[in-house]
Design a protein around this motif. Sequence first.
Motif, mmCIF file in Angstrom:
data_model
loop_
_atom_site.group_PDB
_atom_site.id
_atom_site.type_symbol
_atom_site.label_atom_id
_atom_site.label_comp_id
_atom_site.label_asym_id
_atom_site.label_seq_id
_atom_site.Cartn_x
_atom_site.Cartn_y
_atom_site.Cartn_z
ATOM 1 N N HIS A 97 -11.539 7.331 -2.158
ATOM 2 C CA HIS A 97 -12.696 8.218 -2.257
ATOM 3 C C HIS A 97 -13.932 7.375 -2.540
ATOM 4 O O HIS A 97 -14.594 7.515 -3.578
ATOM 5 N N THR A 98 -14.241 6.509 -1.611
ATOM 6 C CA THR A 98 -15.317 5.559 -1.829
ATOM 7 C C THR A 98 -15.895 5.088 -0.502
ATOM 8 O O THR A 98 -15.204 5.050 0.516
ATOM 9 N N TRP A 99 -17.178 4.785 -0.539
ATOM 10 C CA TRP A 99 -17.831 4.150 0.598
ATOM 11 C C TRP A 99 -18.670 3.000 0.075
ATOM 12 O O TRP A 99 -18.860 2.856 -1.144
ATOM 13 N N ILE A 100 -19.143 2.156 0.976
ATOM 14 C CA ILE A 100 -19.819 0.922 0.600
ATOM 15 C C ILE A 100 -21.262 0.979 1.078
ATOM 16 O O ILE A 100 -21.533 1.347 2.225
ATOM 17 N N ALA A 101 -22.181 0.606 0.197
ATOM 18 C CA ALA A 101 -23.605 0.593 0.534
ATOM 19 C C ALA A 101 -24.191 -0.762 0.211
ATOM 20 O O ALA A 101 -23.736 -1.451 -0.710
ATOM 21 N N GLU A 102 -25.243 -1.132 0.937
ATOM 22 C CA GLU A 102 -25.877 -2.417 0.655
ATOM 23 C C GLU A 102 -26.758 -2.345 -0.595
ATOM 24 O O GLU A 102 -27.041 -3.377 -1.217
ATOM 25 N N SER A 103 -27.185 -1.139 -0.982
ATOM 26 C CA SER A 103 -28.015 -0.981 -2.169
ATOM 27 C C SER A 103 -28.088 0.499 -2.522
ATOM 28 O O SER A 103 -27.628 1.365 -1.767
ATOM 29 N N SER A 104 -28.730 0.787 -3.653
ATOM 30 C CA SER A 104 -28.890 2.174 -4.071
ATOM 31 C C SER A 104 -29.864 2.936 -3.188
ATOM 32 O O SER A 104 -29.940 4.168 -3.250
ATOM 33 N N ALA A 105 -30.618 2.224 -2.325
ATOM 34 C CA ALA A 105 -31.562 2.883 -1.422
ATOM 35 C C ALA A 105 -30.858 3.573 -0.265
ATOM 36 O O ALA A 105 -31.452 4.405 0.416
ATOM 37 N N VAL A 106 -29.592 3.213 -0.020
ATOM 38 C CA VAL A 106 -28.832 3.785 1.088
ATOM 39 C C VAL A 106 -27.935 4.895 0.556
ATOM 40 O O VAL A 106 -27.218 4.725 -0.434
ATOM 41 N N ALA A 159 -24.017 0.470 5.585
ATOM 42 C CA ALA A 159 -23.064 1.353 4.898
ATOM 43 C C ALA A 159 -21.784 1.434 5.717
ATOM 44 O O ALA A 159 -21.814 1.335 6.947
ATOM 45 N N LEU A 160 -20.682 1.630 5.028
ATOM 46 C CA LEU A 160 -19.365 1.675 5.651
ATOM 47 C C LEU A 160 -18.495 2.623 4.843
ATOM 48 O O LEU A 160 -18.454 2.535 3.616
ATOM 49 N N THR A 161 -17.817 3.546 5.522
ATOM 50 C CA THR A 161 -16.973 4.501 4.784
ATOM 51 C C THR A 161 -15.503 4.187 4.953
ATOM 52 O O THR A 161 -15.085 3.557 5.929
ATOM 53 N N ASN A 162 -14.729 4.668 4.010
ATOM 54 C CA ASN A 162 -13.290 4.771 4.206
ATOM 55 C C ASN A 162 -13.030 5.951 5.139
ATOM 56 O O ASN A 162 -13.925 6.779 5.378
ATOM 57 N N PRO A 163 -11.824 6.055 5.689
ATOM 58 C CA PRO A 163 -11.573 7.085 6.705
ATOM 59 C C PRO A 163 -11.378 8.477 6.135
ATOM 60 O O PRO A 163 -11.020 8.647 4.966
ATOM 61 N N VAL A 221 -19.525 3.153 -3.791
ATOM 62 C CA VAL A 221 -19.953 4.480 -4.224
ATOM 63 C C VAL A 221 -18.684 5.319 -4.328
ATOM 64 O O VAL A 221 -18.063 5.647 -3.314
ATOM 65 N N VAL A 222 -18.284 5.624 -5.546
ATOM 66 C CA VAL A 222 -16.953 6.161 -5.822
ATOM 67 C C VAL A 222 -17.058 7.597 -6.326
ATOM 68 O O VAL A 222 -17.824 7.885 -7.259
ATOM 69 N N LEU A 223 -16.267 8.473 -5.720
ATOM 70 C CA LEU A 223 -16.166 9.848 -6.217
ATOM 71 C C LEU A 223 -15.130 9.865 -7.333
ATOM 72 O O LEU A 223 -13.953 9.584 -7.115
ATOM 73 N N ALA A 224 -15.593 10.171 -8.544
ATOM 74 C CA ALA A 224 -14.722 10.128 -9.720
ATOM 75 C C ALA A 224 -14.969 11.346 -10.592
ATOM 76 O O ALA A 224 -16.064 11.925 -10.588
ATOM 77 N N ASP A 225 -13.958 11.720 -11.374
ATOM 78 C CA ASP A 225 -14.074 12.889 -12.246
ATOM 79 C C ASP A 225 -15.092 12.677 -13.350
ATOM 80 O O ASP A 225 -15.676 13.639 -13.845
ATOM 81 N N ALA A 238 -9.126 5.427 -10.320
ATOM 82 C CA ALA A 238 -8.381 6.423 -9.538
ATOM 83 C C ALA A 238 -9.117 6.763 -8.252
ATOM 84 O O ALA A 238 -8.510 6.908 -7.181
ATOM 85 N N GLY A 239 -10.442 6.904 -8.334
ATOM 86 C CA GLY A 239 -11.229 7.197 -7.140
ATOM 87 C C GLY A 239 -11.151 6.080 -6.118
ATOM 88 O O GLY A 239 -11.037 6.329 -4.908
ATOM 89 N N MET A 240 -11.174 4.852 -6.584
ATOM 90 C CA MET A 240 -11.077 3.714 -5.674
ATOM 91 C C MET A 240 -9.700 3.645 -5.037
ATOM 92 O O MET A 240 -9.565 3.406 -3.829
ATOM 93 N N ALA A 241 -8.659 3.819 -5.832
ATOM 94 C CA ALA A 241 -7.290 3.748 -5.314
ATOM 95 C C ALA A 241 -7.028 4.831 -4.277
ATOM 96 O O ALA A 241 -6.247 4.636 -3.339
ATOM 97 N N ALA A 242 -7.682 5.992 -4.427
ATOM 98 C CA ALA A 242 -7.499 7.096 -3.492
ATOM 99 C C ALA A 242 -8.342 6.923 -2.232
ATOM 100 O O ALA A 242 -8.212 7.710 -1.283
#
Length: 488
Positions: A364-373, A477-481, A345-349, A358-362
């Motif tokens: 600005h992303t977290w990981i989900a098992e599905s769209s329900a989370v 779900a798992l986030t970047n720091p 799940v990436v925050l992008a312009d 760019a969002g992934m490299a920065a």
Amino acid sequence: MTLAPVAFAEADTGKKTRTITGHFEPGVADFVYLPIQVPRGVAEIAVSYSYSKPTVPKGTPGNSCDIGIFDNHGVAAGGAGFRGWSGGFRTEFAISNSEATPGYLPGPVSAGTWNVVLGPYQVAPQGMDYSVTVTLTYGPRGEPFVPHYPPTRAKGRGRAWYRGDCHLHTVYSDGANLPEDVAARARAGKLDFIVSADHNTTSSHGVWGPLATDDLLIILGEEVTTRNGHWVAAGIKPEQFVDWRYRSRDDVLDEYQKQVHLAGGLCIAAHMYCPWIGCEWKFGFDGMDATEVWTGPWGWDDDAAVSTWANLLTQAADGLHRWLPAVGNSDAHGPSNVIGLPQNVVLADNLNRESILAGMAAGHTWIAESSAVDLRFTAAGGRRTAGIGDRLEVSSGTEVTVTLQASGVPNGTVRLLTDEGQMLQSSLPDSGSGTVSWVTKPEIAAFVRAEVRHPLADGSSGGTTMNPAFGFGAMAALTNPIWLGRRH
């Protein structure tokens, strides 16, 4: 290792066939080249191969041999002559100007020396007997193949969170899904983008165009399958070849990373602790833009990958080293694999190649098992607020409130972790939705990241704050720091 060349006479029409046999002993070179001297007037080159599979002692790998081909432009590193690779997935292939077997690039069968490439990556104690049959069909070339590459942007929602799977395979390497199957299942899983990542070939790039519509961004890539681990080259140019013929000890990975970066792409280490031969990541992380810490359904290897990645974050807490973002992908190969399990799940312009990467490299992303989370993770101190992948620039002594809002994980376990380990554990209600907060200071925590786990099979939440090491359920779900404090 190069075998003796095989010559063919010129002809106006018809077919000519040659069969070459031989034997490999254990310890043979990673790649063995069989030169084929192709004359003028050839319309198609077809290759089939087989190899012996003797019974081996229990626990000993048996014979396995990959195959591919380079044309008259040569086999030098960098791949100017690359025309295709199917690994061990196919026993035969054909190439003409108009079409080619999936995994291979259509185009003229020009006169000169071609090279069939054998990759005997597992050789039994008895050795490996091999047979390669090459058939040339003479005649006019036929109409050229016209590729249709996907556009680099789709209709987005402006700056927003976009969901995608960056590690997907099709029949163009060792997958069982057609590209249209992958696109349809990505849409069904409510994904906004995908990355095509067939093993060691870009042959699918030219077929994705008609499948990319306003609601799905298709980014071109390749899974680079070396003898010491796999990595995804995401966002490369159409049919850009990324070489895989090396090991960690060859010290050449950085050259291929540079090629990907020059194209605007990302280098992502794949399935860090995959137990299959040649799959476990052994290159280190210099030059990598991200690493997979979750690949497919949650397992022990993912737990190990998260632990290794968390250690890398702590090493980067001095502010002198670049930190490595985490990603999660399905590595889906067939209908039994769930595309988007997991997903980024990436925050992008916007929903375009440049912004997503760019969002992934920065981070600005977290990981989900599905769209329900779903979740929202922030840190606030003074008058500042920071989100996933950001730094909250506050002075020592400033109280920081970390807040996680989560939904879609009934009775889930929320964990907040720092450079010291787990600092807070809490549970979500039966509804799966809830908010957890924790107060800290930058001198206490260099960063904070979040996990949301499913309950164990017995319904319990598992470990405790004092003893969190054992017994947690699968990741949801798992986030970047979020980094805390001023930069050093």
